[in-house]
Design a protein around this motif. Sequence first.
Motif, short mmCIF file in Angstrom:
data_model
loop_
_atom_site.label_atom_id
_atom_site.label_comp_id
_atom_site.label_asym_id
_atom_site.label_seq_id
_atom_site.Cartn_x
_atom_site.Cartn_y
_atom_site.Cartn_z
N HIS A 121 -14.24 -36.52 4.86
CA HIS A 121 -14.86 -35.04 5.11
C HIS A 121 -16.66 -35.15 4.94
O HIS A 121 -17.30 -34.63 5.83
CB HIS A 121 -14.46 -34.20 3.93
CG HIS A 121 -14.98 -32.82 3.99
ND1 HIS A 121 -14.77 -32.03 4.92
CD2 HIS A 121 -15.82 -32.23 3.04
CE1 HIS A 121 -15.37 -30.67 4.81
NE2 HIS A 121 -16.13 -30.84 3.51
N LYS A 122 -17.10 -36.07 4.21
CA LYS A 122 -18.39 -36.23 3.88
C LYS A 122 -19.06 -36.88 5.25
O LYS A 122 -19.86 -36.67 5.79
CB LYS A 122 -18.72 -37.34 2.73
CG LYS A 122 -20.08 -37.65 2.39
CD LYS A 122 -20.18 -38.67 1.39
CE LYS A 122 -21.74 -38.79 1.28
NZ LYS A 122 -22.02 -40.03 0.15
N SER A 128 -21.80 -34.13 11.66
CA SER A 128 -22.14 -32.65 12.12
C SER A 128 -23.46 -32.22 11.90
O SER A 128 -24.22 -31.54 12.66
CB SER A 128 -21.17 -31.73 11.49
OG SER A 128 -19.77 -31.73 11.57
N ILE A 129 -23.97 -32.74 10.73
CA ILE A 129 -25.28 -32.15 10.30
C ILE A 129 -26.48 -32.88 11.55
O ILE A 129 -27.35 -32.34 11.91
CB ILE A 129 -25.72 -32.59 8.93
CG1 ILE A 129 -24.87 -31.50 8.16
CG2 ILE A 129 -27.12 -32.23 8.70
CD1 ILE A 129 -25.18 -31.91 6.59
N SER A 130 -26.21 -34.58 11.47
CA SER A 130 -27.09 -34.91 12.39
C SER A 130 -26.83 -34.46 13.91
O SER A 130 -27.73 -34.64 14.39
CB SER A 130 -26.67 -36.48 12.23
OG SER A 130 -25.34 -36.72 12.80
N MET A 131 -25.58 -34.21 14.42
CA MET A 131 -25.58 -33.87 15.44
C MET A 131 -26.20 -32.29 15.82
O MET A 131 -26.86 -31.98 17.02
CB MET A 131 -24.03 -33.74 15.90
CG MET A 131 -23.50 -34.92 16.25
SD MET A 131 -21.59 -34.83 16.71
CE MET A 131 -21.16 -33.33 17.36
N VAL A 154 -29.18 -24.04 5.75
CA VAL A 154 -28.58 -23.63 4.35
C VAL A 154 -27.08 -23.70 4.42
O VAL A 154 -26.51 -24.14 3.56
CB VAL A 154 -28.86 -22.30 4.35
CG1 VAL A 154 -28.19 -21.35 3.18
CG2 VAL A 154 -30.40 -22.08 3.93
N SER A 155 -26.18 -23.22 5.57
CA SER A 155 -24.87 -23.41 5.58
C SER A 155 -24.37 -24.75 5.62
O SER A 155 -23.42 -25.27 4.93
CB SER A 155 -24.30 -22.56 6.76
OG SER A 155 -24.68 -23.17 8.03
N LEU A 156 -25.20 -25.49 6.10
CA LEU A 156 -24.69 -26.87 6.45
C LEU A 156 -24.87 -27.70 5.13
O LEU A 156 -24.18 -28.71 4.63
CB LEU A 156 -25.32 -27.69 7.42
CG LEU A 156 -24.83 -27.47 8.73
CD1 LEU A 156 -25.85 -28.26 10.03
CD2 LEU A 156 -23.42 -27.75 9.04
N SER A 157 -25.91 -27.37 4.34
CA SER A 157 -26.17 -28.01 3.15
C SER A 157 -25.25 -27.56 2.02
O SER A 157 -24.81 -28.10 0.97
CB SER A 157 -27.71 -27.56 2.41
OG SER A 157 -27.80 -26.38 2.17
#
Length: 161
Positions: A121-122, A128-131, A154-157
């Motif tokens: 998941h991490k 996902s964040i990097s993409m 904010v949602s990704l963090s």
Amino acid sequence: MNLNATILGQAVSFILFVWLCMKYIWPPIIFAIEKRQKTIEKSLISLKKAEEEFLIIQKKMNQTIQDSKEKASFIVNEANKQKSMILENAKNIAVEESKKIFLKNQLEIDIKIMQARKNLHKEIVDLSISMAEKIIKANIQKDQNKDLIKKLIVSLSQIKN
């Protein structure tokens, strides 16, 4: 020679012989015979007593053997019962131990699965964040989508934590 005198002489010598035999020879022979009879009688009585004692001892011996066989059979049966109980207890202990080991291993497997899921998941979130960052950097213009970028970050963090 006169037949009467010869017969009379023979009769007298015979009577004298019988009297001497009865006086000196007969009593020791009778005494020896009686002594021998008494000895034989005592031996027969001893033999009968010995036979009776032998029968009594044989009965006692047979009874002792029978009692010993019964005791041995009882001891063997008790030993077999104890063996069965010990084997049953050992079997139960082994089953309990195998259940404990199975549960411990299952718990370890579950923990490793959870860790693998968390790691996966991490990694997915990081990817996902990097993409998303790469896509946003490539497609965004500085001022146009600033609010959208902030919301996305904010949602990704929040997902990352």
